[in-house]
Scaffold this active site. Sequence first.
Site, mmCIF file in Angstrom:
data_model
loop_
_atom_site.group_PDB
_atom_site.id
_atom_site.type_symbol
_atom_site.label_atom_id
_atom_site.label_comp_id
_atom_site.label_asym_id
_atom_site.label_seq_id
_atom_site.Cartn_x
_atom_site.Cartn_y
_atom_site.Cartn_z
ATOM 1 N N ASP A 122 0.908 -1.186 0.254
ATOM 2 C CA ASP A 122 0.126 0.144 -0.168
ATOM 3 C C ASP A 122 0.949 1.268 -0.188
ATOM 4 O OD1 ASP A 122 -2.467 1.377 0.375
ATOM 5 O OD2 ASP A 122 -1.645 2.251 2.190
ATOM 6 N N ASP A 145 -8.864 0.721 2.238
ATOM 7 C CA ASP A 145 -9.026 1.037 0.770
ATOM 8 C C ASP A 145 -10.409 0.661 0.127
ATOM 9 O OD1 ASP A 145 -6.374 2.175 0.912
ATOM 10 O OD2 ASP A 145 -5.380 0.746 0.035
ATOM 11 N N THR A 189 -3.189 5.923 -4.384
ATOM 12 C CA THR A 189 -2.118 6.637 -3.737
ATOM 13 C C THR A 189 -0.722 6.495 -4.569
ATOM 14 O OG1 THR A 189 -1.847 5.133 -2.395
ATOM 15 C CG2 THR A 189 -2.933 7.094 -1.414
ATOM 16 N N THR A 190 -0.636 5.194 -4.983
ATOM 17 C CA THR A 190 0.608 4.831 -5.817
ATOM 18 C C THR A 190 0.507 5.559 -7.139
ATOM 19 O OG1 THR A 190 0.796 2.837 -4.456
ATOM 20 C CG2 THR A 190 2.064 2.809 -6.554
#
Length: 543
Positions: A65, A390, A98-99
């Site tokens: 994550d 998530d 996010t990544t």
Amino acid sequence: MAGQSGGQPVIIVDPSKERTSGKDALSVNIASAQAVAKIVRSTLGPKGMDKMLVNIMGDITLTNDGATILDEMDIEHPTAKMVVEVAKTQEKSAGDGTTSAVVMAGALLEKAQDMITQGVHPTIIVKGYSMATEKALQVLKDYSMDVKKDDREILEKIALTSITGKASEMASAHLAKICVDAVFAIENDGEVNVDDDIVIAKEIGGSIDDTELINGIAIRKEALHMEMPHRIENAKIALIDTELTFGKTTTKSKLHVDRAEQLFEFKEQEKANFRRIIQKIIDTGANVVFCSKNLDDYALHFFKEAGVYATRRVNDEDMEALSYSTGASLVRNVQDITSDDLGFAELVEQEDLHEEKTYIKGFKQSRTMTILIKGGSEHVTDNVERVFDDALHVVKSVFEDSTIVAGGGASEIEVAQNLRAYASSIGGREQMAIDAFASAVEEVPRAIAENCGFDAIDTLLHLRANHGDVKYGGLDISTGDVANMIDMGIVDPLRVKTQAIKSAAEVAIMILRVDDMLRAREQEMMDVKPEHNVHNYDMTGMM
């Protein structure tokens, strides 16, 4: 920095400050942001790799994550910290992606560095990136599909897409169903509050498939005495956030006694005072007491005699959840407790007298549910907790917005192709920046392909070539071919994609606008001999 005035140097900036300016400042800032993006790039996609993070205490975090990785890292460079803030903003606003946001930010800055080397001014790049962002958001909106918020099949696909690659593949469908069930259970007039109305609890033992959704709150506590009631309907709950113990006072005091009877009388008086404190709780009408700290046998005796369920050392997270759900106040001074501080639940029950688990159900002002995660080790349950965080948020996004886009890199290819067409209609050097923005967006499917073991360039060219024929064409991670992502059930919330582009563009623009950086140098404190320490001086003689 110094100037000349009448032959004398004029000091403008403190010489102890470290100054970097012009292209050097820009290069350093871009390099630091790119370094952060490279760290998380290999975690992107369903086949992304995991990172093992070990803190100074030796505790291990095993995750892919992006938000967790960046949060756990001890990043010092100010520009790198700005990129980390992007991940936090993405997590807070959309719950996932996010990544992708960080990878795009790194790519935008890499393309900007190339343009600056070619002589393009950062202001022109900033203008082009701003134009490209606006166009990209419009493309995504046009590309999105409207869905019904009560369409469980779509919501489960959304959750499954988020979960894939982050937890046990065999349990993904089970976890996705729990996410959707939880969201439907807490829904209130079209709004979903997953942060407050869903409690995540973990239990070591069993497998991920044993993870369950519980109506209400489940805490790993039991009644402190077998003779206490184990089922209480219409529970009036007191939350005591202090110790309920009969013992030494916290202040130092001396007691002068002339005879043994005085000591006995003093002890009896102490007991009577403590009993009055416990009785004050009982007199409020409380029939359930949760104490966050110790509750000794003396207090336990009075609660048992009054038919009150009581337990102790309830952790802070459970106390906060109980306070939110039941409406009870956290009482730190028992002398001031009143019936107004009590909360309500339709039922408090310890179903199995041999199991350390109590259920609190039926609240007036909330619809709290508990997801009880089970797994073979603490690392497994911690990872599944991050997965739920998530997945619940992406389901919430679709439930509230009712819009989705195709996953698997399909939406990024759509945006990139439209941006290139848009760039050709723009005159000036902004065209280069818009075209560079398109290439940066494509870094997401490129990274997914790399992490799946496919040739990134061939895969990207294949996706571009077939996108016109397959509107929702994305990467099939099993074969490497182009497939219809909608048909395969690989979908993402529109909110995740739009926020990722906005976040990446904003941080890239902020960094590109910096051309001067002043940084205070770290200085070690002067060594002071122990005998010269201020705390060792006797100040009484100086009065």
